[in-house]
Design a protein around this motif. Structure first.
Motif, mmCIF file in Angstrom:
data_model
loop_
_atom_site.group_PDB
_atom_site.id
_atom_site.type_symbol
_atom_site.label_atom_id
_atom_site.label_comp_id
_atom_site.label_asym_id
_atom_site.label_seq_id
_atom_site.Cartn_x
_atom_site.Cartn_y
_atom_site.Cartn_z
ATOM 1 N N TRP A 132 40.619 29.145 39.878
ATOM 2 C CA TRP A 132 40.783 29.969 41.124
ATOM 3 C C TRP A 132 41.205 28.938 42.134
ATOM 4 C CZ3 TRP A 132 40.390 35.165 41.913
ATOM 5 C CH2 TRP A 132 39.803 35.848 40.770
ATOM 6 N N TYR A 133 40.840 27.752 42.392
ATOM 7 C CA TYR A 133 41.170 26.942 43.235
ATOM 8 C C TYR A 133 42.648 26.450 43.204
ATOM 9 C CZ TYR A 133 40.598 22.978 46.503
ATOM 10 O OH TYR A 133 40.556 22.003 47.691
ATOM 11 N N THR A 134 43.194 26.339 42.057
ATOM 12 C CA THR A 134 44.688 25.977 41.672
ATOM 13 C C THR A 134 45.466 27.187 42.080
ATOM 14 O OG1 THR A 134 44.027 24.328 39.994
ATOM 15 C CG2 THR A 134 46.399 25.311 39.979
ATOM 16 N N GLY B 250 51.236 42.213 33.765
ATOM 17 C CA GLY B 250 52.259 41.073 33.406
ATOM 18 C C GLY B 250 51.506 39.974 33.215
ATOM 19 N N THR B 251 50.028 39.733 33.270
ATOM 20 C CA THR B 251 49.518 38.571 32.963
ATOM 21 C C THR B 251 48.720 38.478 31.334
ATOM 22 O OG1 THR B 251 47.319 39.505 33.861
ATOM 23 C CG2 THR B 251 48.705 38.307 35.443
ATOM 24 N N THR B 252 48.356 37.562 31.070
ATOM 25 C CA THR B 252 47.718 37.580 29.787
ATOM 26 C C THR B 252 46.237 36.970 29.865
ATOM 27 O OG1 THR B 252 49.884 37.197 28.742
ATOM 28 C CG2 THR B 252 48.180 36.489 27.449
ATOM 29 N N GLY B 253 45.340 37.444 29.202
ATOM 30 C CA GLY B 253 44.075 37.062 29.487
ATOM 31 C C GLY B 253 43.705 36.257 28.022
ATOM 32 N N SER C 93 34.095 44.845 49.963
ATOM 33 C CA SER C 93 34.633 45.422 48.537
ATOM 34 C C SER C 93 33.716 44.323 47.582
ATOM 35 C CB SER C 93 36.050 45.350 48.479
ATOM 36 O OG SER C 93 36.492 43.986 48.664
ATOM 37 N N ALA C 94 33.828 44.836 46.298
ATOM 38 C CA ALA C 94 33.203 43.767 45.084
ATOM 39 C C ALA C 94 34.181 44.151 44.128
ATOM 40 C CB ALA C 94 31.903 44.108 44.573
ATOM 41 N N ALA C 95 34.814 42.974 43.591
ATOM 42 C CA ALA C 95 35.873 43.054 42.474
ATOM 43 C C ALA C 95 35.499 42.284 41.355
ATOM 44 C CB ALA C 95 36.967 42.597 43.090
ATOM 45 N N TYR C 96 36.030 42.580 40.334
ATOM 46 C CA TYR C 96 35.533 42.077 39.100
ATOM 47 C C TYR C 96 36.775 41.805 38.060
ATOM 48 C CZ TYR C 96 32.871 41.416 34.705
ATOM 49 O OH TYR C 96 32.513 41.001 33.370
ATOM 50 N N VAL C 97 36.799 40.669 37.647
ATOM 51 C CA VAL C 97 37.899 40.191 36.841
ATOM 52 C C VAL C 97 37.255 39.830 35.458
ATOM 53 C CG1 VAL C 97 39.921 38.474 36.373
ATOM 54 C CG2 VAL C 97 39.270 39.151 38.783
ATOM 55 N N SER C 98 37.623 40.461 34.430
ATOM 56 C CA SER C 98 36.866 40.492 33.049
ATOM 57 C C SER C 98 37.485 39.643 32.040
ATOM 58 C CB SER C 98 36.950 41.947 32.571
ATOM 59 O OG SER C 98 38.247 42.319 32.117
ATOM 60 N N THR C 99 38.320 38.727 32.412
ATOM 61 C CA THR C 99 39.021 37.933 31.446
ATOM 62 C C THR C 99 39.471 36.380 31.935
ATOM 63 O OG1 THR C 99 40.820 37.839 29.596
ATOM 64 C CG2 THR C 99 41.418 38.767 31.612
ATOM 65 N N ARG C 100 40.048 35.655 31.298
ATOM 66 C CA ARG C 100 40.393 34.376 31.770
ATOM 67 C C ARG C 100 41.958 34.381 32.067
ATOM 68 N NH1 ARG C 100 41.070 28.202 29.517
ATOM 69 N NH2 ARG C 100 41.692 27.427 31.715
ATOM 70 N N LEU C 101 42.385 34.352 33.159
ATOM 71 C CA LEU C 101 43.949 34.251 33.292
ATOM 72 C C LEU C 101 44.767 33.005 33.415
ATOM 73 C CD1 LEU C 101 43.636 37.360 35.701
ATOM 74 C CD2 LEU C 101 44.510 37.520 33.157
ATOM 75 N N GLY C 102 43.846 32.284 34.030
ATOM 76 C CA GLY C 102 44.361 30.613 34.133
ATOM 77 C C GLY C 102 44.989 30.786 35.621
ATOM 78 N N ASP D 86 47.921 30.790 36.710
ATOM 79 C CA ASP D 86 49.193 31.327 36.891
ATOM 80 C C ASP D 86 48.952 33.047 37.090
ATOM 81 O OD1 ASP D 86 50.664 29.203 36.885
ATOM 82 O OD2 ASP D 86 51.442 29.451 34.969
ATOM 83 N N GLY D 87 48.107 33.299 36.129
ATOM 84 C CA GLY D 87 47.683 34.667 36.112
ATOM 85 C C GLY D 87 46.712 34.988 37.245
ATOM 86 N N LEU D 88 46.065 34.325 37.816
ATOM 87 C CA LEU D 88 45.283 34.464 38.900
ATOM 88 C C LEU D 88 45.987 34.382 40.216
ATOM 89 C CD1 LEU D 88 41.897 32.162 38.122
ATOM 90 C CD2 LEU D 88 42.202 34.818 38.131
ATOM 91 N N ALA D 89 47.082 33.658 40.234
ATOM 92 C CA ALA D 89 47.851 33.717 41.381
ATOM 93 C C ALA D 89 48.709 35.129 41.312
ATOM 94 C CB ALA D 89 49.177 32.597 41.064
ATOM 95 N N THR D 90 48.832 36.071 40.340
ATOM 96 C CA THR D 90 49.501 37.269 40.395
ATOM 97 C C THR D 90 48.324 38.330 40.930
ATOM 98 O OG1 THR D 90 50.808 36.923 38.366
ATOM 99 C CG2 THR D 90 50.238 38.861 38.866
ATOM 100 N N VAL D 91 47.045 37.876 40.418
ATOM 101 C CA VAL D 91 46.002 38.775 40.641
ATOM 102 C C VAL D 91 45.540 38.668 42.301
ATOM 103 C CG1 VAL D 91 43.687 39.605 40.356
ATOM 104 C CG2 VAL D 91 45.281 39.356 38.535
#
Length: 655
Positions: free
Chosen positions: A440-442, A539-542, A582-591, A593-598
């Motif tokens: 997340w930091y990256t 377009g992301t991959t978990g 708001s309260a959001a939930y991310v249910s998979t590891r996206l790495g 690059d994927g988190l930068a999309t989300v």
């Protein structure tokens, strides 16, 4: 516990205007006396202002039980003082001398299989040994009495890297202390049995003396026993820190006391969020770990250290000029990396930049570890580089004493969730708490977003990201609901909200304590096997993990769905509006690059934007101290800063 704005803090005992301190661990006892004057001369040439002294000197200071030899230490402290170099004087208790082991082998640690951990390395002592404590405090008293008023001494350095090698001791001393700790926590055996769930596998205790540390067992130990042993082990080391600190405060009340934390990598056993209030200023050791996120991990750790210090200046006690000696392959730093590493710590609040060590050892286990003066001597690229760094730090006196500037985004970093989420007997043993937080930091850095890594929930941030917040006591659950209800924006992830402070499941469906706040319900986890992935419709991959999410509140917005795999068509990322929050939930590891999309949608919802122009986002890290802005080149290529010129590869611009 962390410090707040009202907690008084102290810095080095010295006169004059604030400045950035510069130096190293100094081990003159490894060298003949005729080298010492050359050391002081070279220190002055390099811009050194402070050294940590006597860290591993117990056997020299006290060569026999009733004999102290201070002559050599007197001589070197006086020599340093004459050269204008201050001393952070260690209590020298990190490694007991051979005579103490010969007299009292019962101070040696015991591993979980019952094997004695023998001397020959360092930190060969039990944190709970009353014999060791007595001898250590006797040495502390002798040092404080002799050097407490010496004008060269500006701080006390308790022990060294407490717990680096001896945090988990399973000896009989530890068993006695563990029982006392448990009695203080639970008061009654019924309370302990309820918290530990001891009716499982017929573990119910009928006497306190039946309880032992979680030694090697036939199968998985009781998970709450393991959690409490981790709490106890961190507390036992903290108790030793406090014992030395209190004696030093009593004998030398005008001298500040610190110890060097190890906020870096996977160093999880010591709960530094709980320790931070026990020192007069926070100090940290950090070494770069190889990998694609190596530089981001350095920034993450420096950031967290700055927030453990409550935003106040802290002391970088150790890092390396170049290669270390303890990795499988020890690679030298590239041009520019030494300066960038040091100045990144300064950007996140360090007012002292020190290395291990001053002169590279000729003998011993760390002889291949880099130093300010390498084996090649002063006529070397390393010494020229450290001298240039000394000059640069001397030019930054205006930065000294300034506080870290808070960001709009925080990453909540929770030690107990780190401990418990990686226990065995879980849905997967592939989960890595620190890695998820670092991803997340990256991703935030890639988007040009400045974030704080914080050890406790704060209401001062617009957006709080709480990755794998696995342990959620009722009070924290209430605090999170209050934060969101008051307009804050929370993001959490898979395996969050699952257990309470006793590692017992919040019943009714996952994510347990956060289920109603998030407006979702999960009946069963769906971890992924190695090599398995799940595609999302954004377009992301978990990888690693998925969840079978049922949306329970029609107001929940589905930001992404699973496109492939067992969860296809189910929600993968959700967000529930709660008033202005708001309260959001991310249910998979996206790495990353994927988190930068989300992240853009989550940042937009919280009203967070980058402080950097678009062309610099991802290429440059921005950090702020007071009115000072640090622009740190994250790449190995030059970056055009426009009117500010070219930022060299691995360079740092301060303005």
């Amino acid at each position: 516990m962390t410090t707040d704005d009202t907690t008084p803090r102290r810095w080095l005992r010295r006169a004059g205007a604030p400045r950035l301190e510069y130096g190293a661990d100094y081990n003159p006892e490894q060298w003949p006396r005729e080298v010492w004057p050359d050391d002081v001369r070279a220190m002055r040439a390099a811009g050194v202002t402070v050294v940590s002294l006597a860290i591993f000197s117990w056997a020299r200071i006290q060569p026999r039980p009733e004999v102290y030899d201070f002559a050599w230490l007197d001589e070197i402290i006086d020599l340093l003082h004459a050269g204008g170099i201050a001393v952070d004087l260690a209590t020298a208790t990190a490694s007991p001398p051979p005579w103490l082991i010969a007299r009292h082998p019962e101070i040696l640690p015991v591993d979980k299989r019952g094997n004695t951990v023998w001397p020959g390395g360092r930190q060969h002592w039990r944190p709970t040994s009353p014999v060791f404590r007595a001898h250590a405090l006797r040495l502390v008293r002798a040092l404080a009495t002799r050097y407490g008023k010496h004008p060269a001494v500006v701080a006390w350095h308790v022990n060294n890297e407490l717990g680096c090698h001896n945090v988990y001791d399973y000896s009989d001393d530890a068993a006695v202390a563990f029982r006392a700790w448990l009695r203080d926590r639970y008061r009654t055996l019924d309370g302990l049995n309820a918290a530990w769930g001891t009716d499982f596998w017929s573990q119910r205790y009928s006497d306190w003396d039946q309880i032992i540390p979680p030694r090697q067992a036939t199968t998985h130990p009781n998970p709450t026993q393991r959690l409490d042993f981790k709490r106890f082990s961190s507390d036992a080391l903290k108790e030793h820190l406090i014992a030395e600190r209190d004696l030093l405060h009593e004998l030398t009340p005008d001298l500040p006391v610190t110890t060097n934390f190890m906020v870096m990598g996977e160093m999880s056993p010591m709960n530094y969020a709980d320790w931070a209030a026990e020192v007069d200023f926070v100090a940290n050791d950090h070494y770069v770990l190889p990998g694609p996120q190596a530089r981001d991990e350095l920034s993450f750790s420096a950031n967290l250290t700055g927030n453990l210090a409550g935003g106040r200046p802290w002391f970088l006690m150790e890092h390396s000029t170049s290669a270390v000696n303890w990795q499988p392959v020890n690679v030298a730093k590239k041009p520019g990396e030494m300066h960038r590493d040091a100045l990144t710590h300064v950007a996140h609040g360090a007012d002292a930049v020190c290395f291990f060590q001053w002169r590279q050892s000729k003998a011993g286990a760390e002889k291949y570890h880099s130093a300010m003066v390498p084996h090649a001597g002063e006529d070397s690229a390393i010494f020229r580089t450290v001298s240039a760094l000394g000059r640069r730090l001397a030019s930054l006196s205006a930065v000294a004493g300034t506080r870290r500037a808070p960001a709009d985004v925080a990453i909540l970093f929770d030690w107990e969730s780190w401990w418990v989420s990686e226990h065995d007997s879980h849905p997967t043993d592939r989960l890595r708490y620190k890695q998820e937080a670092l991803d997340w930091y990256t991703a935030l850095l890639d988007l040009g977003i400045r974030a704080d890594v914080v050890p406790a929930l704060t209401t001062d941030h617009r957006l709080v990201i709480a990755p794998i917040l696995h342990v959620v006591p009722e009070e924290l659950a209430s605090d999170l609901k209050r934060y969101v209800g008051n307009g804050g924006h929370l993001v959490t992830t898979y395996f969050s909200g699952i257990v309470d402070e006793n590692d017992q499941i919040w019943l009714g469906g996952y994510p347990g304590a956060l289920r109603d706040l998030l407006g979702i319900r999960i009946e069963e986890f769906a971890p992924l096997l190695d090599g398995e992935t799940a595609e999302l419709d954004n377009g992301t991959t978990g990888t690693l993990w998925t969840d079978r999410i049922d949306v329970t509140d029609p107001a929940v917005e589905i930001l992404a769905r699973y496109k492939t795999g067992e969860q296809a068509e189910r929600a993968a990322i959700t967000r529930r509006a709660v008033g202005a929050g708001s309260a959001a939930y991310v249910s998979t590891r996206l790495g990353p690059d994927g988190l930068a999309t989300v992240l853009p949608a989550l940042l937009d919802g919280a009203g967070v934007t980058s402080e950097l122009p678009p062309e610099l986002r991802g290429r440059v890290e921005l950090a702020r101290r007071g009115e000072h802005r640090f622009l740190i080149n994250r790449t190995a290529e030059p970056v055009d800063l426009g009117p500010d010129g070219i930022l060299e590869p691995r360079g740092v611009l301060i303005r």
